[in-house]
Write an enzyme that holds these catalytic residues in place. Structure first.
Site, PDB file in Angstrom:
ATOM      1  N   ASP A 462      -9.643  39.851  55.643  1.00  0.00           N
ATOM      2  CA  ASP A 462     -11.050  39.549  55.347  1.00  0.00           C
ATOM      3  C   ASP A 462     -11.873  40.823  55.295  1.00  0.00           C
ATOM      4  OD1 ASP A 462     -10.586  39.953  58.096  1.00  0.00           O
ATOM      5  OD2 ASP A 462     -12.300  38.750  58.695  1.00  0.00           O
ATOM      6  N   ARG A 466     -14.056  45.535  61.609  1.00  0.00           N
ATOM      7  CA  ARG A 466     -14.390  44.938  62.914  1.00  0.00           C
ATOM      8  C   ARG A 466     -13.146  44.299  63.543  1.00  0.00           C
ATOM      9  NH1 ARG A 466     -17.860  40.440  59.993  1.00  0.00           N
ATOM     10  NH2 ARG A 466     -16.236  38.888  59.606  1.00  0.00           N
ATOM     11  N   ASP A 467     -13.355  43.611  64.643  1.00  0.00           N
ATOM     12  CA  ASP A 467     -12.211  43.083  65.395  1.00  0.00           C
ATOM     13  C   ASP A 467     -11.660  41.801  64.759  1.00  0.00           C
ATOM     14  OD1 ASP A 467     -14.468  41.645  65.895  1.00  0.00           O
ATOM     15  OD2 ASP A 467     -14.329  41.708  68.080  1.00  0.00           O
ATOM     16  N   GLU A 468     -11.381  41.891  63.464  1.00  0.00           N
ATOM     17  CA  GLU A 468     -10.705  40.799  62.758  1.00  0.00           C
ATOM     18  C   GLU A 468      -9.552  41.397  61.957  1.00  0.00           C
ATOM     19  OE1 GLU A 468     -12.496  37.212  61.583  1.00  0.00           O
ATOM     20  OE2 GLU A 468     -14.529  37.928  61.975  1.00  0.00           O
ATOM     21  N   ASP A 475     -10.464  33.455  52.233  1.00  0.00           N
ATOM     22  CA  ASP A 475     -10.857  34.662  51.500  1.00  0.00           C
ATOM     23  C   ASP A 475      -9.787  35.023  50.464  1.00  0.00           C
ATOM     24  OD1 ASP A 475     -11.937  34.417  54.164  1.00  0.00           O
ATOM     25  OD2 ASP A 475     -12.884  36.368  53.909  1.00  0.00           O
ATOM     26  N   TRP A 533      -9.806  26.732  52.902  1.00  0.00           N
ATOM     27  CA  TRP A 533      -9.028  27.807  53.534  1.00  0.00           C
ATOM     28  C   TRP A 533      -7.541  27.440  53.408  1.00  0.00           C
ATOM     29  CZ3 TRP A 533     -14.016  28.092  53.716  1.00  0.00           C
ATOM     30  CH2 TRP A 533     -14.647  29.284  54.025  1.00  0.00           C
ATOM     31  N   GLU A 743     -20.222  41.289  52.882  1.00  0.00           N
ATOM     32  CA  GLU A 743     -19.905  39.933  53.329  1.00  0.00           C
ATOM     33  C   GLU A 743     -21.052  38.959  53.009  1.00  0.00           C
ATOM     34  OE1 GLU A 743     -19.195  39.767  57.529  1.00  0.00           O
ATOM     35  OE2 GLU A 743     -18.191  37.831  57.402  1.00  0.00           O
ATOM     36  N   HIS A 764     -15.900  43.216  52.323  1.00  0.00           N
ATOM     37  CA  HIS A 764     -15.397  41.843  52.403  1.00  0.00           C
ATOM     38  C   HIS A 764     -15.241  41.369  50.969  1.00  0.00           C
ATOM     39  CE1 HIS A 764     -15.307  39.741  56.250  1.00  0.00           C
ATOM     40  NE2 HIS A 764     -15.338  38.592  55.593  1.00  0.00           N
TER      41      HIS A 764
HETATM   42  C1  BGC Z   1     -14.186  36.052  58.427  1.00  0.00           C
HETATM   43  C2  BGC Z   1     -14.265  35.355  57.104  1.00  0.00           C
HETATM   44  C3  BGC Z   1     -13.585  34.050  57.278  1.00  0.00           C
HETATM   45  C4  BGC Z   1     -14.444  33.298  58.220  1.00  0.00           C
HETATM   46  C5  BGC Z   1     -14.119  31.874  58.413  1.00  0.00           C
HETATM   47  C6  BGC Z   1     -14.995  35.254  59.392  1.00  0.00           C
HETATM   48  O1  BGC Z   1     -15.074  35.802  60.620  1.00  0.00           O
HETATM   49  O2  BGC Z   1     -14.559  37.362  58.353  1.00  0.00           O
HETATM   50  O3  BGC Z   1     -14.186  36.063  56.000  1.00  0.00           O
HETATM   51  O4  BGC Z   1     -13.238  33.384  56.133  1.00  0.00           O
HETATM   52  O5  BGC Z   1     -14.582  33.937  59.440  1.00  0.00           O
HETATM   53  O6  BGC Z   1     -15.154  31.198  58.005  1.00  0.00           O
END
Ligand code: BGC
Length: 912
Positions: A462, A466-468, A475, A533, A743, A764
């Protein structure tokens, strides 16, 4: 000139080493100067070596125009087997070509029993922040090595060296997969590096995704608490004897200078712990530092799978644009581009020099360094230098998303010559280019490509900062069609989709992120199966099939696709609606409540719309595979559409949910009765006008909005949305200096403030899905879905009056497909290029049906080339037809230029 086969590929790659299949598919392209180039037959030979004396498979002469992903008809290949192959083609009246140049492939280790290596680990484990251990093995060879292959993997991340040299420039090995089920190994050819005498193999091991912190809940050790590595060097000598050097109890390990390395956190390098020369023979090492390794508790080999796609590497190194001073007096390095990778610097330091490198995507409204949007990801790299001779430093197992860098502890003046931004991503071949007369749209296209580069780092993420940095399925689904234009992503998605299938739940639901590292307790009370998703399970394989004509991906994913649709089927209060459960909805839409994330479009409408769409694609996929389920799913699809209409569309054709996204989905997925579609499109137009000629869509509606408008007669409004500069629009971000896709539509607000700290990525790709519309509609590059992979292209450019030209080029499986239109006073000129061995239908919108009489092809009147439509013409101009204002030409391969009368200022030559 006789056509000849060129650009031979085995499983998409030129000379793959370590393939994980027994029956690889073979492809080639045709080269030749003639128009209308076609292959009528081929002859393939696969041999043990270049001599083509010992054939493994000889196809004989096969009457077929197939040249892409030819299925293997020879005997199953075995582990380590090498093949050399060539092809000759018959091109109609030209007869048979010469043999192509030969190409090669090699199979990897297919069975656990192929391995005698053992998983080894450092006795120092476990700790919360892990020092990256070094592993070393010295060995002596006597004899002439004619073949040497190194097979390596890790539970964690590894780097490998032979005699002081890295064995590869690949990074972040072994890549991220659903480690509970699958773990890749890599294969390297070391033949030229090994001679008589002593050699040293060295490995460094980091935590990576396997053990390090991953996911916004801050969990670590998700896959295991013990990192480990595996290495098997297989040697063949000139006399045929073989030998193996394998990881195991006789290796030595020491703590290295990388004191910790975390994907989010960054890295700490301490030169005091360097082991000079540790990967070289005859190194003088302190024996007390080097302990025997420990064998890992888990010695299983059954999850190992060969590297499945292009590796991650540094693909570009950029120099900083400037060093700026912020109002508070800080010196900040500006790379000029929001990028993903790492900062590399060249420095020697007095012992004790400590350098701290911090990374940020943007400066705040006051022009100060801003890291608030990173949440708990530090993205900080620290170095303790002990070496006075300058050298280059960069992190090993951590990457950052950044445009700005703040360095503290730098001795003396910062100098851009000593700084580089190494751009890292999966090194997929670039396949597509889009350009037009508006520099801001060109910048938007650049931003989309940079967003793809930064977020295609082994998996589709995504965001990279950051912490993802997680494989959010939604996405990926939204962006995949755009992605397939810019880069060749077939292998990239094939690998990720295997992980998606592997991580599907017992109930057959699809995780929010793949590989799945979330659990139900985190934030949503659910970590599986949101509409739009989870539909990645169906949309992604179908898109790869469409763009690359790869039937294999449908075979590979069919069960997963079917499971997902069957999962949905079991969810609703009745079988044809999906009206239960948690959904992200039209994520980040502008009609969401203030500071909320979920847009106003009812989630059961979105869920049922995607249910219908996925079910339709599943039925089509089943038909392609010749599976009996096709009829059943087509019938399901009809029932879902019927239920959708009952629930969400009034008898007179009003969509019951008055949002842009609801209307867009109804149009994009053909959910309304054909007689209602124009009205729904008109209602959508009204809603857009009411919103001040702007969109209010979020992640779900945005990828389809311009498609829906252009298709139903409102191409002018699509163009307006694209060209709009005020918030909210794509160009708003461009005008505000964006170099990647944001984003939020307002990640930075007009007053310079930020949308928020907690969900505000500046890289994003989701809204970058507009790229698909630029290629597919503005330049009209589309594949016929019944002859996918651009075997038969449907080219229908849709000029925009505010532009004087637009051009798209796409390297397809057959060669270059391109379309460029350009307006010249009273003429529209369209140049197309159709790849060899393919055909295309070119549709041109005339402003008046009578214009057909003035259409020129390569300077000659169309009507002169062939008086009547439908009459066979040249062998490349296969047919033409006029239907209303649409002129349709059926073309064979080659280039041609078409000129037609054109009155600029008229955008709306719409036909459905
Ligand atoms: C992500 C998104 C993801 C979403 C879920 C976010 O934290 O960065 O891109 O699809 O969460 O809705």
């Amino acid at each position: 000139m006789k056509p000849i086969a060129i650009d031979l590929r085995c499983e998409y790659q030129p000379h793959p080493l370590g393939l994980g299949v027994r029956r690889p598919r073979l492809s080639w392209k045709l080269a030749g100067t003639d128009r209308g180039l076609r292959q009528t037959a081929y002859h393939l030979q696969v041999s043990e070596d270049e001599s083509f004396q010992n054939l493994i498979w000889d196809s004989g002469e096969v009457l077929s125009d197939d040249s892409h992903l030819i299925s293997w008809q020879g005997p199953d290949l075995m582990s380590r087997q090498q093949g050399c192959w060539r092809v000759r083609v018959c091109g109609g009246q030209h007869g048979w070509s010469d043999w192509s140049e030969s190409s090669g492939f090699e199979i990897g280790l297919l069975e656990p029993s192929d391995w005698s290596a053992r998983w080894m680990t450092s006795p120092a484990e476990p700790s919360s922040l892990q020092i990256c251990p070094l592993f070393r093995k010295s060995f002596t060879l006597s004899g002439h090595v004619v073949k040497a292959r190194l097979y390596t993997s890790a539970r964690g991340l590894y780097l490998a060296w032979l005699d002081g040299q890295p064995v590869t420039d690949t990074q972040f090995m072994p890549g991220w997969t659903s480690y509970q089920h699958r773990l890749q190994y890599q294969t390297f050819d070391l033949t030229d590096q090994l001679s008589d005498g002593e050699h040293v193999l060295g490995l460094m091991l980091g935590e990576g995704w396997y053990k390090g912190t991953i996911g916004f809940a801050g969990h670590d050790g998700i896959y295991g608490r013990q990192t480990a590595c595996l290495a098997q060097l297989e040697l063949t000598y000139a006399d045929g004897l073989t030998e193996r050097i394998v990881s195991g109890g006789d290796w030595r390990t020491a703590a290295g200078p990388v004191r910790y390395s975390g994907i989010y956190k960054g890295e700490y390098y301490d030169g005091q712990y360097e082991q000079p020369g540790w990967t070289q023979p005859r190194a003088v090492l302190n024996p007390t530092d080097w302990q025997p390794v420990q064998l890992a508790d888990d010695q299983s080999l059954d999850r190992l799978t060969a590297q499945e796609h292009w590796p991650v590497r540094v693909t570009e190194s950029i120099s900083p644009r400037q060093i700026l001073t912020t109002p508070s007096g800080e010196q900040i390095i500006d790379m000029g581009q929001n990028m993903v990778g790492w900062l590399r610097f060249h420095l020697g330091g007095a012992p004790g020099t400590k350098i701290r490198v911090e990374h940020a995507e943007v400066l705040d409204r006051n022009g100060e360094f801003y890291t608030g949007n990173l949440r708990t990801a530090d993205q900080v790299c620290e170095y303790h230098l002990t070496e006075t001779t300058p050298r280059w430093y960069h992190p090993h197992f951590s990457w950052q998303g950044f445009r700005y860098v703040r360095i503290s502890g730098w001795p003396g003046e910062l100098n851009t010559d000593q700084l580089r931004g190494d751009v890292l991503h999966t090194d997929m071949p670039r396949s597509g280019f889009f350009e037009c007369s508006d520099p801001q749209i060109n910048q938007l296209q650049k931003n989309i490509v940079w967003g793809q580069r930064g977020n295609f780092l082994d998996i589709p993420t995504d965001c990279p900062q950051r912490d993802e940095r997680l494989g959010w399925t939604g996405d990926a689904q939204m962006f995949i069609r755009t992605a397939c234009f810019n880069y060749d992503t077939a292998l990239f998605f094939s690998k990720w989709l295997r992980d998606l299938a592997a991580d599907q739940s017992r109930e057959r639901g699809v995780p929010f992120v793949v590989p799945n590292v979330l659990d139900d307790d985190q934030n949503f009370g659910q970590s599986y199966s949101s509409a739009a998703w989870g539909d990645a399970a169906v949309i992604c394989p179908w898109t790869i099939y469409q763009c690359y004509g790869d039937r294999g991906i449908l075979e590979q994913q069919f069960k997963s696709m079917k499971d997902w649709v069957e999962y949905i089927h079991a969810q609703g209060e009745q079988p044809w609606l999906w009206n239960t459960g948690f959904h992200f909805g039209d994520w980040l839409a502008l009609d969401a409540p203030a500071d909320g994330y979920v847009g106003a479009t009812a989630t059961d409408l979105i869920a049922t719309a995607f249910y219908a769409y996925s079910c339709r694609l599943l039925a089509e996929a089943a038909a392609v595979l010749g599976r009996s389920e096709s009829a059943q799913y087509s019938q399901w699809h009809e029932q879902i559409v019927h239920a959708f209409r009952e629930e969400f569309i009034t008898p007179s054709g009003r969509v019951a949910v008055p949002t842009q996204t609801a209307h867009v989905l109804v149009l994009a997925f053909d959910l309304a009765l054909p007689t209602h579609r124009q009205r729904i499109a008109a209602d959508l137009v009204q809603m857009i006008h009411k919103a001040g000629d702007s969109l209010t869509t979020g992640f779900v509606g945005t990828p389809y909005i311009c498609h829906a408008l252009s298709r139903f007669g409102h191409h002018d409004l699509s163009a307006k949305l694209l060209l709009r500069r005020d918030y909210p629009s794509w160009l708003y971000a461009v005008d505000h200096g964006a170099t990647t896709i944001w984003e939020h539509w307002d990640s930075i607000r007009p007053d310079g403030s930020f949308w928020s700290d907690d969900m505000n990525s500046f890289n994003h790709y989701a809204y970058g899905a507009i790229g698909d519309w630029l290629y597919r509609v503005v330049c009209g590059l589309e594949t016929d879905s019944s002859r996918p992979g651009y075997r038969h292209s449907l080219i229908h450019p849709r000029p925009i009056s505010a532009l004087t030209f637009a051009e798209a080029r796409l390297e397809t499986g057959y060669g270059l497909l391109a379309c460029r239109w350009e307006t010249h006073e009273t003429t529209l000129r369209t140049d197309v290029k159709i790849p060899p061995n393919t055909t295309a239908q070119l549709t041109l919108d005339l402003q008046d049906p009578g214009d057909a009489r003035h259409v020129m092809i390569d300077g000659q009147l169309l009507t002169g080339l062939c008086a009547l439509p439908g009459e066979m013409t040249e062998d490349w101009l296969l047919d033409w037809q006029l239907e209303g204002c649409q002129l349709r030409l059926t073309l064979g391969s080659g280039s041609c230029r078409i000129e037609q009368p054109w009155n600029t200022g008229d955008d709306n030559h719409d036909n459905q």
